[in-house]
Design an enzyme around this catalytic site. Structure first.
Site, PDB file in Angstrom:
ATOM      1  CB  CYS A 261      -3.224  -5.498   7.098  1.00 46.97           C
ATOM      2  SG  CYS A 261      -4.468  -6.842   6.325  1.00 46.97           S
ATOM      3  CB  CYS A 262       0.458  -5.022   3.236  1.00 53.62           C
ATOM      4  SG  CYS A 262      -0.656  -4.320   2.208  1.00 53.62           S
TER       5      CYS A 262
ATOM      6  CD1 TRP B 266      -8.559   0.007 -16.246  1.00 54.50           C
ATOM      7  CD2 TRP B 266     -10.298  -0.060 -17.790  1.00 54.50           C
ATOM      8  NE1 TRP B 266      -8.214   0.898 -17.235  1.00 54.50           N
ATOM      9  CE2 TRP B 266      -9.225   0.900 -18.192  1.00 54.50           C
ATOM     10  CE3 TRP B 266     -11.251  -0.492 -18.732  1.00 54.50           C
ATOM     11  CZ2 TRP B 266      -9.326   1.420 -19.463  1.00 54.50           C
ATOM     12  CZ3 TRP B 266     -11.143   0.336 -19.840  1.00 54.50           C
ATOM     13  CH2 TRP B 266     -10.489   1.285 -20.215  1.00 54.50           C
TER      14      TRP B 266
ATOM     15  CE1 TYR C 162     -12.373   0.194  -6.524  1.00 56.28           C
ATOM     16  CE2 TYR C 162     -14.223   0.644  -8.447  1.00 56.28           C
ATOM     17  CZ  TYR C 162     -13.879   0.314  -6.964  1.00 56.28           C
ATOM     18  OH  TYR C 162     -14.828   0.342  -6.171  1.00 56.28           O
TER      19      TYR C 162
ATOM     20  CB  CYS D 136      -7.192  -6.143  -0.454  1.00 52.56           C
ATOM     21  SG  CYS D 136      -5.796  -7.119  -0.542  1.00 52.56           S
TER      22      CYS D 136
ATOM     23  CB  CYS E 197      -7.011  -1.798   0.373  1.00 53.79           C
ATOM     24  SG  CYS E 197      -6.792  -2.292   2.186  1.00 53.79           S
TER      25      CYS E 197
ATOM     26  CB  CYS F  70       1.522  -4.436  -0.816  1.00 57.93           C
ATOM     27  SG  CYS F  70       2.706  -5.127  -2.024  1.00 57.93           S
TER      28      CYS F  70
HETATM   29  S1  SF4 Z   1      -4.053  -4.481   0.528  1.00 67.11           S
HETATM   30 FE1  SF4 Z   1      -5.310  -3.926   2.254  1.00 67.11          FE
HETATM   31  S2  SF4 Z   1      -6.488  -6.071   2.885  1.00 67.11           S
HETATM   32 FE2  SF4 Z   1      -4.786  -6.391   1.314  1.00 67.11          FE
HETATM   33  S3  SF4 Z   1      -3.109  -7.032   2.668  1.00 67.11           S
HETATM   34 FE3  SF4 Z   1      -2.905  -4.992   2.390  1.00 67.11          FE
HETATM   35  S4  SF4 Z   1      -3.923  -3.925   3.969  1.00 67.11           S
HETATM   36 FE4  SF4 Z   1      -4.696  -5.921   4.060  1.00 67.11          FE
END
Ligand code: SF4
Length: 240
Positions: free
Chosen positions: A113-114, A186, A190, A195, A200, A223
């Site tokens: 996904c990343c 924050w 967080y 994302c 995530c 990522c």
């Molecule tokens: S952080 Fe999560 S939703 Fe964003 S691109 Fe990576 S896996 Fe996908």
């Protein structure tokens, strides 16, 4: 790509300020220089610091389609306040189509996904530049402790990390001195914001490092932009 004596540069930069390192990058690369941002918890500081040196510095932001609404609002605030020369990067496959085709890929295979939503559009944009300024800090995570002030990025361009040795206190002192806005999440714990899927990004517990809330429980911490993807094949799957 020009050859640099990275060992000598890094020895020299260890005694220099973040502003001096940005000035070096601007004088060395000029219009071939960009910076990246996620508009996350710590982004305002480097955006301010770098654009004080070069106000029209291209700012690369990858809109994965999965960002928190608060991140997009924080982006708008900072673009307005700092008059950023923002370049929004998007994945090849539109977000809705990606969801329809791959569903919750971020749960099943976050590397893939990343690779599709973050790394591919970012690396495509980087091909327009000779050098790239990033805001990583060694204290953020163990994966960042071996980073250098200036690095060869995959034999493609030079990566510059001016805040590498900054502590959280230095960061917050700078933000306070310049009255910079902070990301609203924050305050909710967080400390590193990516994302929005809860697999995530989640809030950090007391005593955890800032990036421990990213892909928690999966073994993934990055990522892949600042490190290397564990699963090099992942990108290919996500584009199919
Ligand atoms: S952080 Fe999560 S939703 Fe964003 S691109 Fe990576 S896996 Fe996908």
């Amino acid at each position: 790509m020009k050859a640099y004596d990275y060992a000598a540069l890094n020895r020299d930069f260890a005694a220099k300020s973040a502003q001096d390192i940005v000035r070096w990058a601007v004088s060395e690369f000029g219009q071939g220089l960009a910076m990246s941002t996620s508009f996350g918890a710590e982004s305002a500081v480097l955006l301010h610091l770098a654009t004080q040196v070069k106000p029209d510095l291209p700012v690369l932001f990858t809109d994965t389609g999965f960002h928190f609404q608060q991140t997009l609002e924080h982006k708008d605030r900072l673009v307005e306040r700092l008059k950023l020369n923002l370049k929004v990067l998007r994945p090849e496959m539109p977000h809705e189509e990606f969801l329809a085709k791959h569903g919750k890929l971020y749960e099943k295979d976050p590397d893939a996904c990343c690779a599709a939503n973050k790394i591919a559009p970012f690396e495509k944009a980087l091909s327009n530049y000779q050098a790239w300024i990033s805001g990583i800090r060694r204290a953020q995570a163990i994966t960042r402790q071996d980073s250098l002030f200036v690095e060869n990025y995959r034999d493609k361009l030079v990566k510059v990390n001016p805040l590498l040795n900054w502590t959280s206190k230095m960061f917050w002192d700078y933000a306070k001195e310049h009255d910079l806005p902070y990301h609203p999440l924050w305050e909710k714990g967080y400390l590193s914001i990516g994302c929005s899927p809860e697999t995530c990004t989640r809030p950090v517990q007391a005593g955890e490092d800032a990036r421990s809330g990213r892909w928690a429980g999966t073994g993934k911490v990055e990522c892949g932009i600042h490190t290397y993807l564990k699963n090099e094949e992942a990108a290919k799957h996500a584009h199919k």
